[in-house]
Every structure is written in structure tokens, then in C-alpha cells.
Motif scaffolding. Sequence first.
Motif, PDB file in Angstrom:
ATOM      1  N   SER A 255      -2.153   0.812   5.861  1.00  0.00           N
ATOM      2  CA  SER A 255      -2.593  -0.488   5.336  1.00  0.00           C
ATOM      3  C   SER A 255      -3.899  -0.944   5.979  1.00  0.00           C
ATOM      4  CB  SER A 255      -1.520  -1.541   5.589  1.00  0.00           C
ATOM      5  OG  SER A 255      -0.334  -1.133   5.016  1.00  0.00           O
ATOM      6  N   SER A 256      -4.066  -0.645   7.273  1.00  0.00           N
ATOM      7  CA  SER A 256      -5.304  -1.054   7.940  1.00  0.00           C
ATOM      8  C   SER A 256      -6.500  -0.341   7.312  1.00  0.00           C
ATOM      9  CB  SER A 256      -5.242  -0.729   9.433  1.00  0.00           C
ATOM     10  OG  SER A 256      -4.151  -1.392  10.018  1.00  0.00           O
ATOM     11  N   ILE A 257      -6.340   0.958   7.051  1.00  0.00           N
ATOM     12  CA  ILE A 257      -7.453   1.717   6.462  1.00  0.00           C
ATOM     13  C   ILE A 257      -7.675   1.292   5.007  1.00  0.00           C
ATOM     14  CG2 ILE A 257      -8.208   4.046   5.781  1.00  0.00           C
ATOM     15  CD1 ILE A 257      -6.760   4.967   8.413  1.00  0.00           C
ATOM     16  N   LEU A 258      -6.571   1.133   4.284  1.00  0.00           N
ATOM     17  CA  LEU A 258      -6.677   0.691   2.892  1.00  0.00           C
ATOM     18  C   LEU A 258      -7.335  -0.699   2.820  1.00  0.00           C
ATOM     19  CD1 LEU A 258      -5.805   1.488  -0.014  1.00  0.00           C
ATOM     20  CD2 LEU A 258      -3.701   0.213   0.366  1.00  0.00           C
ATOM     21  N   GLY A 259      -6.907  -1.584   3.714  1.00  0.00           N
ATOM     22  CA  GLY A 259      -7.469  -2.933   3.753  1.00  0.00           C
ATOM     23  C   GLY A 259      -8.961  -2.904   4.036  1.00  0.00           C
ATOM     24  N   ALA A 274      -4.183  -7.589   0.689  1.00  0.00           N
ATOM     25  CA  ALA A 274      -2.776  -7.842   1.026  1.00  0.00           C
ATOM     26  C   ALA A 274      -1.851  -7.487  -0.143  1.00  0.00           C
ATOM     27  CB  ALA A 274      -2.599  -9.314   1.409  1.00  0.00           C
ATOM     28  N   TRP A 275      -2.229  -7.888  -1.345  1.00  0.00           N
ATOM     29  CA  TRP A 275      -1.395  -7.588  -2.525  1.00  0.00           C
ATOM     30  C   TRP A 275      -1.277  -6.087  -2.722  1.00  0.00           C
ATOM     31  CZ3 TRP A 275       1.781 -10.806  -4.766  1.00  0.00           C
ATOM     32  CH2 TRP A 275       1.516 -12.173  -4.778  1.00  0.00           C
ATOM     33  N   VAL A 276      -2.442  -5.388  -2.653  1.00  0.00           N
ATOM     34  CA  VAL A 276      -2.431  -3.936  -2.897  1.00  0.00           C
ATOM     35  C   VAL A 276      -1.605  -3.237  -1.812  1.00  0.00           C
ATOM     36  CG1 VAL A 276      -3.868  -1.855  -3.030  1.00  0.00           C
ATOM     37  CG2 VAL A 276      -4.614  -3.959  -4.143  1.00  0.00           C
ATOM     38  N   SER A 277      -1.814  -3.597  -0.557  1.00  0.00           N
ATOM     39  CA  SER A 277      -1.098  -2.930   0.535  1.00  0.00           C
ATOM     40  C   SER A 277       0.403  -3.177   0.442  1.00  0.00           C
ATOM     41  CB  SER A 277      -1.584  -3.440   1.887  1.00  0.00           C
ATOM     42  OG  SER A 277      -2.896  -3.081   2.037  1.00  0.00           O
ATOM     43  N   SER A 281       2.882  -0.179   0.039  1.00  0.00           N
ATOM     44  CA  SER A 281       3.903  -0.024   1.068  1.00  0.00           C
ATOM     45  C   SER A 281       5.297   0.072   0.426  1.00  0.00           C
ATOM     46  CB  SER A 281       3.803  -1.218   2.018  1.00  0.00           C
ATOM     47  OG  SER A 281       5.005  -1.501   2.609  1.00  0.00           O
ATOM     48  N   LYS A 282       5.533  -0.730  -0.604  1.00  0.00           N
ATOM     49  CA  LYS A 282       6.826  -0.697  -1.296  1.00  0.00           C
ATOM     50  C   LYS A 282       7.026   0.655  -1.982  1.00  0.00           C
ATOM     51  CE  LYS A 282       9.601  -3.384  -4.539  1.00  0.00           C
ATOM     52  NZ  LYS A 282       9.629  -4.474  -5.502  1.00  0.00           N
ATOM     53  N   LYS A 283       5.941   1.161  -2.543  1.00  0.00           N
ATOM     54  CA  LYS A 283       6.005   2.436  -3.258  1.00  0.00           C
ATOM     55  C   LYS A 283       6.363   3.579  -2.301  1.00  0.00           C
ATOM     56  CE  LYS A 283       3.606   4.632  -7.087  1.00  0.00           C
ATOM     57  NZ  LYS A 283       4.713   4.407  -7.972  1.00  0.00           N
ATOM     58  N   PHE A 284       5.781   3.538  -1.104  1.00  0.00           N
ATOM     59  CA  PHE A 284       5.997   4.629  -0.148  1.00  0.00           C
ATOM     60  C   PHE A 284       7.223   4.402   0.739  1.00  0.00           C
ATOM     61  CE2 PHE A 284       1.582   5.508  -1.206  1.00  0.00           C
ATOM     62  CZ  PHE A 284       1.591   6.882  -1.290  1.00  0.00           C
ATOM     63  N   SER A 285       7.833   3.231   0.639  1.00  0.00           N
ATOM     64  CA  SER A 285       8.932   2.891   1.547  1.00  0.00           C
ATOM     65  C   SER A 285      10.191   3.723   1.268  1.00  0.00           C
ATOM     66  CB  SER A 285       9.257   1.407   1.391  1.00  0.00           C
ATOM     67  OG  SER A 285      10.418   1.106   2.098  1.00  0.00           O
ATOM     68  N   LYS A 286      10.939   3.983   2.360  1.00  0.00           N
ATOM     69  CA  LYS A 286      12.228   4.678   2.178  1.00  0.00           C
ATOM     70  C   LYS A 286      13.290   3.701   1.679  1.00  0.00           C
ATOM     71  CE  LYS A 286      11.261   7.995   5.801  1.00  0.00           C
ATOM     72  NZ  LYS A 286      11.268   8.118   7.265  1.00  0.00           N
ATOM     73  N   THR A 287      13.003   2.405   1.870  1.00  0.00           N
ATOM     74  CA  THR A 287      13.987   1.395   1.444  1.00  0.00           C
ATOM     75  C   THR A 287      13.320   0.322   0.568  1.00  0.00           C
ATOM     76  OG1 THR A 287      13.531   0.236   3.511  1.00  0.00           O
ATOM     77  CG2 THR A 287      15.502   1.628   3.466  1.00  0.00           C
ATOM     78  N   PRO A 288      12.792   0.735  -0.587  1.00  0.00           N
ATOM     79  CA  PRO A 288      12.077  -0.269  -1.424  1.00  0.00           C
ATOM     80  C   PRO A 288      13.002  -1.374  -1.916  1.00  0.00           C
ATOM     81  CG  PRO A 288      12.344   1.823  -2.607  1.00  0.00           C
ATOM     82  CD  PRO A 288      12.811   2.071  -1.208  1.00  0.00           C
ATOM     83  N   SER A 301       2.722  -4.282   6.670  1.00  0.00           N
ATOM     84  CA  SER A 301       1.625  -3.649   5.924  1.00  0.00           C
ATOM     85  C   SER A 301       0.598  -4.678   5.460  1.00  0.00           C
ATOM     86  CB  SER A 301       2.181  -2.922   4.693  1.00  0.00           C
ATOM     87  OG  SER A 301       2.986  -1.867   5.109  1.00  0.00           O
ATOM     88  N   ALA A 302       1.090  -5.727   4.804  1.00  0.00           N
ATOM     89  CA  ALA A 302       0.146  -6.670   4.193  1.00  0.00           C
ATOM     90  C   ALA A 302      -0.613  -7.484   5.237  1.00  0.00           C
ATOM     91  CB  ALA A 302       0.895  -7.590   3.243  1.00  0.00           C
ATOM     92  N   SER A 303       0.059  -7.832   6.350  1.00  0.00           N
ATOM     93  CA  SER A 303      -0.691  -8.641   7.332  1.00  0.00           C
ATOM     94  C   SER A 303      -1.665  -7.784   8.139  1.00  0.00           C
ATOM     95  CB  SER A 303       0.231  -9.459   8.234  1.00  0.00           C
ATOM     96  OG  SER A 303       1.111  -8.644   8.929  1.00  0.00           O
ATOM     97  N   SER A 304      -1.452  -6.462   8.185  1.00  0.00           N
ATOM     98  CA  SER A 304      -2.472  -5.599   8.788  1.00  0.00           C
ATOM     99  C   SER A 304      -3.665  -5.512   7.847  1.00  0.00           C
ATOM    100  CB  SER A 304      -1.952  -4.162   8.986  1.00  0.00           C
ATOM    101  OG  SER A 304      -0.744  -4.154   9.677  1.00  0.00           O
ATOM    102  N   ALA A 305      -3.361  -5.395   6.538  1.00  0.00           N
ATOM    103  CA  ALA A 305      -4.420  -5.148   5.557  1.00  0.00           C
ATOM    104  C   ALA A 305      -5.367  -6.328   5.401  1.00  0.00           C
ATOM    105  CB  ALA A 305      -3.792  -4.814   4.213  1.00  0.00           C
ATOM    106  N   ASN A 306      -4.825  -7.561   5.396  1.00  0.00           N
ATOM    107  CA  ASN A 306      -5.748  -8.670   5.111  1.00  0.00           C
ATOM    108  C   ASN A 306      -6.767  -8.891   6.228  1.00  0.00           C
ATOM    109  OD1 ASN A 306      -3.998 -10.021   6.850  1.00  0.00           O
ATOM    110  ND2 ASN A 306      -3.146 -11.350   5.259  1.00  0.00           N
ATOM    111  N   ASN A 307      -6.341  -8.691   7.483  1.00  0.00           N
ATOM    112  CA  ASN A 307      -7.333  -8.838   8.552  1.00  0.00           C
ATOM    113  C   ASN A 307      -8.289  -7.638   8.603  1.00  0.00           C
ATOM    114  OD1 ASN A 307      -5.440 -11.057   9.568  1.00  0.00           O
ATOM    115  ND2 ASN A 307      -7.155 -11.146  10.977  1.00  0.00           N
ATOM    116  N   ALA A 308      -7.777  -6.441   8.228  1.00  0.00           N
ATOM    117  CA  ALA A 308      -8.655  -5.266   8.181  1.00  0.00           C
ATOM    118  C   ALA A 308      -9.732  -5.462   7.121  1.00  0.00           C
ATOM    119  CB  ALA A 308      -7.834  -4.017   7.871  1.00  0.00           C
TER     120      ALA A 308
END
Lengths: 501, 157
Positions: A255-259, A274-277, A281-288, A301-308
Amino acid sequence: MDVFYSALEQVLRPDVLLIILGSSIYGIVIGAIPGLTATMGTALLVPLTFFMDPVPAIGAIVSATTMAIFAGDIPGALLRIPGTPASAAYTDEAYKMREKGLVELALGTNVICSMIGGLVGVLVLVLAAPQIAEFSLMFSSYEYFWLAVLGLSCAIMVSRGSAIKSTLSLTIGLMLSMIGIDVVMGIKRFTFGDTELVGGISIIPTLIGMFAITEILRKIGELRELPSVPPVHISRMMSGVGSAIWKYKGGVARSSILGTMIGALPGAGADIAAWVSYAVSKKFSKTPEKYGEGHIEGIISASSANNAALSGAYVPTLVFGIPGDTITAILIGVLLMKGITPGPMVFVMDAGLVNAIFMVFVLANVIMVPIGIGAVLMSRHVLGIPQAILFPIILLFCVIGAYAANNTLFDVWVMLVVGLVAYVLEENDFPLAPMILALILGPLIEENFMKSMIKADGHLIEFFSRPVSGTLGVITLAIWAVMTVMHLRHAKRKHAASLPS
Amino acid sequence: MKINDALFGIVFVLVASAILITVQSFPTLPDQPYGPATFPTIIATIMMLGGIALCISGYRERAHQPLIRLAAVMKTRDGLVRMACVPVFMILYILLSKPVGFPIVVPILLAAFLVITTRNWLKSVIIAAVTTALLWLFFVDFLMVSLPLGILTKVIY
């Protein structure tokens, strides 16, 4: 090494540190109060940066926005109201955690992931920006023209809503940028005989009008008292955070790199990251299936992405002078006011300034942790500020801010008119990001377009004659083609749906 | 406040036409057809095409999009008054701050606005006075901005 020490010397001055600290607290308050966005906070800071040197001015903007993006998570988790649009993607998730009695874990994770995301973004900025800048030193007017047009095209593409409205918003920004003395022959254009407009439309009142007055108009109509905030315990804020982040370390890195990459796209900011990450993240999650039920993975994921994304936006800003989002568009305006034109030459001529900016970023992200924790603990007081008192005071601040830069009431008129027009446009789904990007990029595009036209003697094929400019030109035309096809398809579907069956 | 796209389209077409007419009088570079009019002509043409597209879509959607629809908040008296206060505040500041002076105009304007938003006279007057004093200290004494003194100029100097 000398450059490094010189940068260190510029940042570690007591006045600069004090400004960074003050701006961080300001950013936290702006971000934590629902209705006040990071962009609005930046626009309100601009009049003050007018009185600062370049490094503290940039430091103020960087630290305020870094904090504001994190602070938006606080009311999201506590009240289910995102403080800024960048926190909206995971507000429900965080609030569900509050209902489970895990609000401290959610907020503790927010602050640490925001710091990690921000630092990864800075790392990419530090590593990539000088390399790209060195490569781009060989760019001519053709490449700069296409880069700027590509940037504006991306801004239209990533805008939500109609491509036509985004394009029209862009044309307004470009037309506003043409007011004043033209870059080719030095004649006055669109000044209506008014001497105040000869120097061009003032950037400070325009920014405040576009981002602060619109927000005040939107919020003042329906003032609301926020519900009371539950007490937050510091001990619970830190326990379990490390293990949660470690468990989803892959998501943090991705998410940091994607962000960062999304942030680097002109027009796409922290909210889109944040929305995309969150979705990725949900798509790649083992427990979506746990998403939406108060699951920490999506928040990480999303809070890493928005600051990145915030740091990523500075890559095109510093290297090419092409803003990555509305905040960096404002920053370019500030740098231009200081006589600094962002671009590859800054890396050669003023490496100290560039390194100082990098250091400010690192500093802002690191101090976010203690200030962020303090803000969460103080959230009861910050969220208790009545909006009925806040907005009239902000309006007064806007008026003085617009007046202060040039000591002219004409600028208050500019702010008023821009604010009202921008409000009506935004209410009718015209995005403002393309407009502000175009306003900032307008002179760069026109200058490089005219230089290229004169060099090429009007032969448009010359715009594609160099390898890099040709590639950029083809990419831009491809984006236009994709947008046109998408628009036509959308219009056809809409028309078909509206026909009686 | 929702406005039909066709109305926006007409405004854009009119603005673009005005730009295209204005740039006709701009000079060109010696022996070249380009000049200060080139770029505005391109942008105004895009604006005009976009405006026409909005006119068409607005016309097609006329059944669903009324010409103007006020936002829900504008239909309430209080909401409308508070929104109207924003431009009125700015216009009164522009008109009065120079002749009357910042230290007199601002507390009155701010207090009036606060009374409308909070409905608490005492609180409004105190907040307005304190805010004006703090902003004066910050901008005038700290940042050296010269805010207008108006009629107080003669009293002080």
C-alpha cells in the motif's frame, strides 16, 4: 556531504523547528475537525508562508498536511465522520472497531501506518527524484509541453464524474492563468483595463477562494454539533499495534508503494490512494469476508497509502514542476512567489533546498507519532470546538489572508468571486483539482507550446520528433482516445437507459 | 444548488465566444501567424466544444434536471441567511475597512455573524473582540501587515 550539512543547517534552526511544530499542531486540528480539509488548511497557510523563507514555508505546508491526513482518521474512528476525504475509505471499518471496543488499536495503527507510509513515500522521493531530475535535464520545450499536458490529462482522467466537466474546469484554470502580461510578446491580455490584473490573477486569494470559501459556504448552511467523544486510553493505543502491523507487513509495503505511485499521478491525491489501496488489500486478503466488520487489515493498508500519496505527489512537483495533487499545486504557487521555479534545475542549482525538503518530510513524519498520540488524547477538546464559532473566525482569517499578501482589497474581491464561482461549479460536479492544476501549469504549458511552435515553424510533427517527446505525446493522445471512447460509451448507455422500454 | 447543464453550457459558449472575439485584436509575431492569441484561441475552442456538449446533455436530461434546483439547506431560512452572511461579510469588509478602520469594522461584523450562527449575544461580542485583538497582534505586530486604521488614523497619529 557539504550539501547535506547545509540542508541540515537550514532545517535545524530554532525558528524552522518552531514553525514545523506549530504547523503540525495546526494540521492536526484542521484534519481532526470534520469539514476542514488538508487542502483548505494549506490554502489558509499560504498567506503566512508569504512572510517566511522557502525552507520554513515548505516545512509549514509539509508538516501541516502530513498531520492533517492522519488526523482525519480521529473523528472517523471516534464518530464515524471522516475528518478529511482521505480517511473516508476506512471510516466505517474504524468505527466498527470502536463498536468492538478496539478504537485505541485502530487509532494507534493509523498513526504508525501513516508514519510508515509517509516515510516510504519520502524514501521513493529521495531515491527517484534526483535520478529523474538528472535524466530530465536534457528535456526541451517539446518534452515539457507534453509532460504538462499529460499531467493535466491524468488530472481529468482520475477526476470523478464527467470528463467534459473536468475539461471545462481545466479550461477555466488555463484562462485564469492567461490574465496579465503574455509570455510571447509581453502585451496585456484580459486585464479589462484594470492595473491590478496586469501582474496576473493573485494566487493567494484564488486559492483561498477556491478551497476555503467554498468549504465555508458548504458547511455554514447546515451547522451541526458533533456527538461527544469517548475517552481514549494511551496504554491501549500502543499495545497490539506492532503485532498487527507485523502480521500485515506485506500489505503495508504494497500500500505504501501503491500510494506513492498514485500520489505521483497529477490530480490523484491521498483520498484516491486510500480507496484504491483498501480495495486492492481486500482483493489480496486471505480473509476478505472480514472487511466491513471492523477488520484491521484494511485500515493498515489504506492509512499507509494516504500518507504515502502525500509524499509521492512531490516527485513530479519537484522534478518537473507539475503538481501531483491540489496541495502540491498550492506549494508550487508558494515556491513561485519565492522566486523558485520547481524543475530539474533546482536539483542542480539549489541541491541544499531539495535536501532540506527531504529532511522536513522525514521530520514531519517522525514527529507525527508523538503529536498524533497527543491529538488522539486531546480529541475530546478539539472535536468540541463548536462549528458555529469556528467558521465565522475562519472567514475573517480568509479575508485578512487574502488582503495581507499585496495589501489590496482587490484581492478580497478576487477571493469572493472565485469562491462563489467555485462553489457553484463544485455543487454541480465540476471538479476543482483540474482547475487549480491548470492555473498553476498554464504559464508553463503556454510558454513551452509557443517556444515549440516557433522552433518547429508551425509543423506539429516536430512535437513528436524527439524520442521522449514522441513517447509522451503518443501516451497523451492515447489517454485522450481512451477518455473519448469511455465518454461516448457512457453517454450511449445513459441515453439507452433513459429511452422508454 | 443544482443548475441544468444546458445553462452552464450556454455560459461557457458565451465566455468562449467573448474570448475568441477579444483575441482577434491581439498582434502576431513578425512574419509568423502565432502570437498572444494562439493559446487562448485553442483553449477557448475547447471551452466552446465542451459548452456545446453540456448544452446537448442538459437538453437531453431536461426531464430529470430542472433549470435550477436549490439545495435543501437553501430552502431553510436559517441556512440561507448563514450562507448569505459569507459574501455579505466580505463585501462589507471591502467597503468599510478602509474608511472606517479594521479595529472598528471587524469586531462589529464578526460579532454580528457570530450572533447569527450562535444566537448568543454575550459570547459573540466577547469572541469577536478577543479574535480581533489576537489577529491584530498577529498580523500587524508580528507579520507587519498594514491593516487599515480608517478614522482611527487621525486619533492615533
